[in-house]
Enzyme design. Sequence first.
Site, short mmCIF file in Angstrom:
data_model
loop_
_atom_site.label_atom_id
_atom_site.label_comp_id
_atom_site.label_asym_id
_atom_site.label_seq_id
_atom_site.Cartn_x
_atom_site.Cartn_y
_atom_site.Cartn_z
N ASP A 1 0.85 -1.20 0.00
CA ASP A 1 0.00 0.00 0.00
C ASP A 1 0.89 1.25 0.00
O ASP A 1 2.04 1.19 0.46
CB ASP A 1 -0.86 0.04 1.28
CG ASP A 1 -1.83 -1.13 1.35
OD1 ASP A 1 -2.16 -1.69 0.29
OD2 ASP A 1 -2.21 -1.47 2.48
N1 URA Z 1 -1.06 -5.88 4.07
C1 URA Z 1 -1.56 -4.63 4.06
O1 URA Z 1 -2.58 -4.36 4.69
N2 URA Z 1 -0.90 -3.71 3.35
C2 URA Z 1 0.23 -3.94 2.67
O2 URA Z 1 0.80 -3.02 2.06
C3 URA Z 1 0.75 -5.25 2.70
C4 URA Z 1 0.08 -6.21 3.41
#
Ligand code: URA
Length: 238
Positions: free
Chosen positions: A103
């Site tokens: 993310d």
């Molecule tokens: N899980 C999440 O919630 N975000 C990420 O970026 C990776 C794994």
Amino acid sequence: MRLDKLLSNLQYGSRSIVKQLIKEKRVFVNNVLAKDSAMDVFPGKDVVVIDGQMVYYKDPIHLIVNKPVGYGSTHVNEAHPSVMSLLLEPYSRFEFNMAGRLDWDTEGLLLLSTDGNLIHRIISPKKQVYKTYLATLLHPISDYSSLLEGVEILDGENKPFRTKPAKINVLDEFHVEISISEGKFHQVKRMFEVIANEVIALKRISIGNLFLPDDLPIGSYQELSEQDIEKIFENQEN
Ligand code: URA
């Protein structure tokens, strides 16, 4: 590989532009002026120079990136700049794929590779390569036994998805290492929501047995050798 294919793969231009570069006597192979765009070159063996600059080429090539918060891990620029925009020459010339996105507000280990099979081996849940994240929580950690068994979350298309058992290592009441072998959209955040908690910061620290090096500054990257890549699969269950 044909010289024109090599150079167009590396974004020096289309095959006809590369032909033109050769016509303009701007390309040398092993110190000899290149005359034929179809000539064979052996990347890693033959030295190709354009306008006095050596062409860097490797296939496959892998990078480990310490992704900062604020960068997206899609190729196109959306609300956030792409992590690909961190890459400078010669790496910006390669067509990398990512082994599991992060993310925009997650930081840490991002693996880029030109090897599609490798990416598949890493991200396929069947292969059971665990990705470990350091999660900082809003509330003190309480009963997390359901995460060890598997919980129901929504995936990226808002369809119900049952997670595989996670591994959890509690560092203190607000910091937990969680290892999962899948990579659904917002998976770690959604898993902690199930146990009425909230992830307020997330960092990926390893993929399999490949760890983010302590001395790799945020926003930096380095090339990985094939031995480094093999570490990913060491001591994994599959
Ligand atoms: N899980 C999440 O919630 N975000 C990420 O970026 C990776 C794994």
